[in-house]
Write a protein that holds these residues in place. Structure first.
Motif, short mmCIF file in Angstrom:
data_model
loop_
_atom_site.label_atom_id
_atom_site.label_comp_id
_atom_site.label_asym_id
_atom_site.label_seq_id
_atom_site.Cartn_x
_atom_site.Cartn_y
_atom_site.Cartn_z
N LEU A 204 -33.77 -25.57 24.06
CA LEU A 204 -33.40 -24.96 22.78
C LEU A 204 -33.33 -23.44 22.90
CD1 LEU A 204 -35.44 -27.02 20.15
CD2 LEU A 204 -32.99 -27.05 20.52
N LYS A 205 -34.30 -22.89 23.66
CA LYS A 205 -34.35 -21.43 23.83
C LYS A 205 -33.08 -20.94 24.52
CE LYS A 205 -38.14 -18.32 24.72
NZ LYS A 205 -39.26 -18.03 25.58
N GLY A 206 -32.69 -21.65 25.58
CA GLY A 206 -31.49 -21.28 26.32
C GLY A 206 -30.24 -21.40 25.45
N MET A 207 -30.17 -22.49 24.70
CA MET A 207 -28.99 -22.71 23.84
C MET A 207 -28.92 -21.65 22.75
SD MET A 207 -28.55 -26.79 23.33
CE MET A 207 -30.17 -27.45 23.52
N ALA A 208 -30.08 -21.30 22.19
CA ALA A 208 -30.11 -20.29 21.12
C ALA A 208 -29.59 -18.95 21.65
CB ALA A 208 -31.51 -20.14 20.55
N ALA A 209 -30.02 -18.61 22.86
CA ALA A 209 -29.63 -17.31 23.44
C ALA A 209 -28.12 -17.23 23.65
CB ALA A 209 -30.37 -17.10 24.75
N SER A 210 -27.48 -18.39 23.86
CA SER A 210 -26.03 -18.37 24.12
C SER A 210 -25.19 -18.36 22.83
CB SER A 210 -25.65 -19.58 24.96
OG SER A 210 -25.74 -20.75 24.15
N GLN A 211 -25.85 -18.44 21.68
CA GLN A 211 -25.11 -18.46 20.41
C GLN A 211 -24.73 -17.05 19.96
OE1 GLN A 211 -24.70 -21.59 18.36
NE2 GLN A 211 -24.98 -22.17 20.51
N PRO A 212 -23.60 -16.87 19.28
CA PRO A 212 -23.24 -15.55 18.78
C PRO A 212 -24.33 -14.92 17.92
CG PRO A 212 -21.40 -17.06 18.49
CD PRO A 212 -22.56 -17.88 19.00
N THR A 213 -25.03 -15.73 17.13
CA THR A 213 -26.07 -15.18 16.25
C THR A 213 -27.43 -15.13 16.94
OG1 THR A 213 -26.52 -17.40 15.44
CG2 THR A 213 -24.99 -16.07 14.13
N GLY A 214 -27.54 -15.69 18.13
CA GLY A 214 -28.82 -15.72 18.84
C GLY A 214 -29.77 -16.79 18.35
N ARG A 215 -29.28 -17.68 17.49
CA ARG A 215 -30.15 -18.77 17.02
C ARG A 215 -29.33 -20.03 16.76
NH1 ARG A 215 -30.12 -20.36 11.61
NH2 ARG A 215 -29.28 -18.91 10.08
N LEU A 216 -30.06 -21.15 16.69
CA LEU A 216 -29.42 -22.43 16.37
C LEU A 216 -29.51 -22.68 14.87
CD1 LEU A 216 -31.00 -24.39 19.35
CD2 LEU A 216 -28.64 -23.61 19.19
N GLY A 217 -28.76 -23.65 14.39
CA GLY A 217 -28.73 -23.93 12.95
C GLY A 217 -29.93 -24.73 12.49
N THR A 218 -30.21 -24.68 11.20
CA THR A 218 -31.37 -25.39 10.63
C THR A 218 -30.90 -26.34 9.51
OG1 THR A 218 -31.73 -23.80 8.84
CG2 THR A 218 -32.76 -23.31 10.98
N PRO A 219 -31.75 -27.29 9.15
CA PRO A 219 -31.41 -28.17 8.02
C PRO A 219 -31.14 -27.38 6.73
CG PRO A 219 -33.24 -29.09 9.27
CD PRO A 219 -32.97 -27.73 9.85
N ASP A 220 -31.83 -26.26 6.54
CA ASP A 220 -31.60 -25.46 5.33
C ASP A 220 -30.23 -24.76 5.36
OD1 ASP A 220 -33.90 -26.17 4.01
OD2 ASP A 220 -35.05 -24.47 4.76
N ASP A 221 -29.75 -24.40 6.56
CA ASP A 221 -28.39 -23.84 6.65
C ASP A 221 -27.37 -24.87 6.13
OD1 ASP A 221 -29.08 -21.38 7.91
OD2 ASP A 221 -29.13 -22.35 9.87
#
Ligand SMILES: NC(=O)c1ccc[n+]([C@@H]2O[C@H](COP(=O)([O-])OP(=O)(O)OC[C@H]3O[C@@H](n4cnc5c(N)ncnc54)[C@H](O)[C@@H]3O)[C@@H](O)[C@H]2O)c1
Length: 251
Positions: A204-221
């Motif tokens: 998850l950490k690696g995937m988050a770092a590769s995102q434009p926003t630097g994070r993954l999505g959440t259920p609240d998003d």
């Protein structure tokens, strides 16, 4: 704004993950939420979370891939609570990480194809069919389907049939949106990017770092997008695909 009091919402596959987040968010806006899942215990857990937060929820476990089961479930909901105003088609397979079923098309047995189409395309169609007549009679309805970036673009990692199911759901909603546009019903899709439930901590950490926003999505998003599309305020938004993906796919 976005007041959903007196609305009855059915969220499929809401026993965990994004569906549970959608259900919690709709309940917070005042909707009475019916929590569907294949797994009755999971559905009950989400109901308890919503009730503990002061919301109104009940469980309705059934399999969205079988129209007859869906129709019986929807009839029971209508009898017990009233007609469904908001349908959120969230149930789907092939999330990611530990649950992600990656298989290159050449290696995937033909016998595996159908279940991706069944839950990701037939599921939304079955549920829409079961609620639409009632929505048309009342002149108000919201149908929101959770799709994926995998339904909007090609990806090489081995999710071709999943992508086909998710693309199918997008195509289906475009046509349906126009068929019912004069009945006060909107039909939209939310196409998700990579969410924070798709792997173990390290991946998850690696995937988050590769995102434009630097994070993954959440259920609240996801829940926030669904609240908007479910509201009166979104009555002129129909047939659309809303990307909730942190900028990973820009059509
Ligand atoms: N997690 C992601 O990164 C991601 C990305 C893009 C799209 N999506 C889509 O978002 C939706 C939710 O994903 P998630 O990660 O929360 O999934 P999840 O696997 O965590 O939860 C899905 C829930 O749906 C239920 N379900 C499965 N088949 C069902 C059926 N036939 N009838 C009723 N319930 C059923 C499961 O029991 C489970 O509780 C899915 O449609 C998924 O394809 C997820």
């Amino acid at each position: 704004m976005f007041d959903l009091s007196n609305r009855i919402a059915l969220v499929t596959g809401a026993g965990q993950g994004m569906g549970a987040g959608i259900a919690r968010n709709l309940a917070r806006q005042g909707a009475r939420v019916v929590v569907n899942d294949l797994d009755a215990n999971r559905a009950q857990n989400t109901v308890k979370q919503i009730q503990a937060a002061g919301g109104d929820a009940s469980a309705a476990p059934f399999d969205v891939t079988h129209f007859d089961e869906v129709q019986v479930g929807v009839n029971q909901i209508t009898e017990n609570f009233g007609p469904i105003d908001i349908l959120v088609n969230n149930a789907g397979n092939a999330g990611g990480g530990p649950t992600m079923e990656l298989a290159q098309f050449r290696e995937m047995p033909v016998s595996d194809w159908r279940r991706f189409i069944d839950v990701n395309l037939y599921g939304p169609a079955n549920c829409a069919k079961a609620v639409l007549d009632g929505m048309c009679e009342r002149g108000w309805g919201r149908i929101i389907t959770i799709s994926s970036g995998a339904g909007q673009t090609g990806l090489p990692m081995g999710i071709a049939l999943y992508g086909a199911g998710k693309s199918g759901a997008i195509g289906f909603q475009r046509h349906l949106a126009l068929e019912v546009a004069r009945n006060g019903i909107t039909v939209n899709t939310v196409a998700l990017g990579l969410m924070a439930n798709v792997g173990d901590e390290a991946s998850l950490k690696g995937m988050a770092a590769s995102q434009p926003t630097g994070r993954l999505g959440t259920p609240d998003d996801v829940g926030a997008a669904v609240i908007y599309l479910a509201s009166d305020e979104a009555s002129w938004v129909t047939g659309q695909v809303l990307g909730v993906n942190g900028g990973t796919f820009l059509p």
